[in-house]
Design a protein around this motif. Structure first.
Motif, PDB file in Angstrom:
ATOM      1  N   GLU A  38       0.847  -1.188   0.000  1.00 52.47           N
ATOM      2  CA  GLU A  38       0.000   0.000   0.000  1.00 52.47           C
ATOM      3  C   GLU A  38       0.892   1.252   0.000  1.00 52.47           C
ATOM      4  O   GLU A  38       1.752   1.384  -0.844  1.00 52.47           O
ATOM      5  CB  GLU A  38      -0.968  -0.022   1.199  1.00 52.47           C
TER       6      GLU A  38
ATOM      7  N   SER B 247      -9.884   2.122  11.912  1.00 53.35           N
ATOM      8  CA  SER B 247      -8.875   2.463  10.910  1.00 53.35           C
ATOM      9  C   SER B 247      -8.791   1.384   9.836  1.00 53.35           C
ATOM     10  O   SER B 247      -8.716   1.686   8.633  1.00 53.35           O
ATOM     11  CB  SER B 247      -7.513   2.640  11.591  1.00 53.35           C
TER      12      SER B 247
ATOM     13  N   ARG C  88      -9.852   1.875   5.775  1.00 51.65           N
ATOM     14  CA  ARG C  88      -8.964   1.625   4.635  1.00 51.65           C
ATOM     15  C   ARG C  88      -9.546   0.582   3.678  1.00 51.65           C
ATOM     16  O   ARG C  88      -9.379   0.677   2.461  1.00 51.65           O
ATOM     17  CB  ARG C  88      -7.576   1.210   5.131  1.00 51.65           C
TER      18      ARG C  88
ATOM     19  N   GLN D 267     -10.419   1.361  -0.288  1.00 45.72           N
ATOM     20  CA  GLN D 267      -9.981   0.500  -1.393  1.00 45.72           C
ATOM     21  C   GLN D 267     -11.133   0.219  -2.353  1.00 45.72           C
ATOM     22  O   GLN D 267     -10.948   0.163  -3.570  1.00 45.72           O
ATOM     23  CB  GLN D 267      -9.428  -0.828  -0.853  1.00 45.72           C
TER      24      GLN D 267
ATOM     25  N   THR E 116      -2.311   5.192  12.380  1.00 45.52           N
ATOM     26  CA  THR E 116      -1.481   5.081  11.171  1.00 45.52           C
ATOM     27  C   THR E 116      -0.507   6.233  10.994  1.00 45.52           C
ATOM     28  O   THR E 116       0.413   6.141  10.171  1.00 45.52           O
ATOM     29  CB  THR E 116      -2.361   5.009   9.902  1.00 45.52           C
TER      30      THR E 116
ATOM     31  N   TRP F 216      -4.849   9.149   3.179  1.00 48.27           N
ATOM     32  CA  TRP F 216      -5.057   7.765   2.755  1.00 48.27           C
ATOM     33  C   TRP F 216      -5.862   7.715   1.455  1.00 48.27           C
ATOM     34  O   TRP F 216      -5.532   6.943   0.540  1.00 48.27           O
ATOM     35  CB  TRP F 216      -5.785   6.971   3.845  1.00 48.27           C
TER      36      TRP F 216
END
Length: 294
Positions: free
Chosen positions: A71, A191, A195, A199, A230, A237
């Motif tokens: 990633e 978190s 993510r 995606q 993170t 992100w």
């Protein structure tokens, strides 16, 4: 309909990046495969541009190091360390030390469904895929990998045995990490799910409130959880995951950069280029030129 980057199969991965692979290994399509890194990846074509795979893989290093992008992070996997890469993750092997040794395990999703891992184990494993293991755990895992290798090399290996051995590998890694770090907390869980949602939805949805609504929390709380676990804000992100997606699209030279910008729902090609340069450090055209040269 807009095209997403193509996920490469196990066969395609070997064909693209491992020119000296044996015919037997090239056409091995088993749902669980194990190779020695020093034999399997030693002649991998470097640099490897980011890609996504249809399979999962586990890198377990016993000597030397592997530098792997996962990633938006880059991991240096040293001896006594492991990294799990999940199907669909953006990843790339960036560097291998001359003395590299270890194990590279390829496994399909169906293998995981046969393993009795509870929800906290799965969340923890996929949220924190990098593991630093103690010497006692390493020696135990090496013995297990050798047994798995021996069973897989049998002409008619027993699938139930190989699944059970791999289950033991994963449980040992996960539980070692759990004992060192404690159970996954709410912030890390949020978190992780954020993510995962990015995606799946980043092309159409680039605003924080879309994701906080799906998670049924406030924008501020989402920002706090993601930043705390993170070190990056949610917007960062979203930008980085979308730009990783664009890097794969840019490898298709038949697509104009402006076409890619609009395909990813950026308001203009110039805005896409600014975000791309901020994330990657070079413009889309410079990235494409570098890809063509490599």
């Amino acid at each position: 309909m807009k095209n997403s980057p193509k996920l490469i199969s196990n066969y395609e991965y070997k064909k693209l990046f491992l020119p000296d692979i044996t015919t037997h290994n090239l056409f091995n399509n088993s749902n669980l495969q194990l190779y020695r890194i020093e034999n399997y990846l030693k002649k991998i074509v470097i640099p490897v541009n980011p890609y996504q795979t249809t399979f999962n893989f586990l890198i377990f290093v016993t000597k030397g190091y592997v530098k792997q992008q996962l990633e938006t992070s880059v991991f240096i996997i040293n001896a006594n360390e492991a990294l799990n890469v999940k199907q669909g993750n953006f990843t790339a092997t960036l560097e291998l030390s001359e003395d590299i040794e270890g194990f590279f395990v390829i496994y399909e999703n169906e293998v995981i469904t046969k393993i009795a891992l509870n929800t906290s184990h799965l969340n923890f494993f996929y949220t924190s895929p990098f593991s630093i293991l103690n010497p006692n755990t390493i020696s135990w895992l090496i013995r297990l990998f050798e047994l798995l290798e021996e069973e897989l090399n049998e002409d008619e290996h027993n699938n139930a045995i190989t699944i059970a051995l791999f289950q033991s590998v994963l449980l040992k890694i996960i539980r070692t990490e759990n004992s060192a770090s404690g159970l996954i907390n709410r912030a890390r869980s949020i978190s992780f799910h954020f993510r995962e949602l990015v995606q799946k939805n980043h092309i159409k949805h680039k605003t924080i409130d879309f994701y906080s609504d799906l998670l049924k929390i406030s924008d501020n709380y989402l920002n706090k959880c993601v930043k705390e676990t993170t070190g990056k804000a949610p917007k960062q992100w979203i930008n980085e995951i979308t730009i990783q997606h664009s890097q794969i699209l840019l490898q298709d030279v038949s697509k104009e950069i402006a076409e890619i910008a609009f395909e990813l729902n950026y308001q203009s090609p110039s805005y896409f280029s600014r975000i791309f340069k901020k994330v990657v450090g070079q413009s889309p055209s410079e990235y494409r030129l570098q890809f063509l040269k490599s």
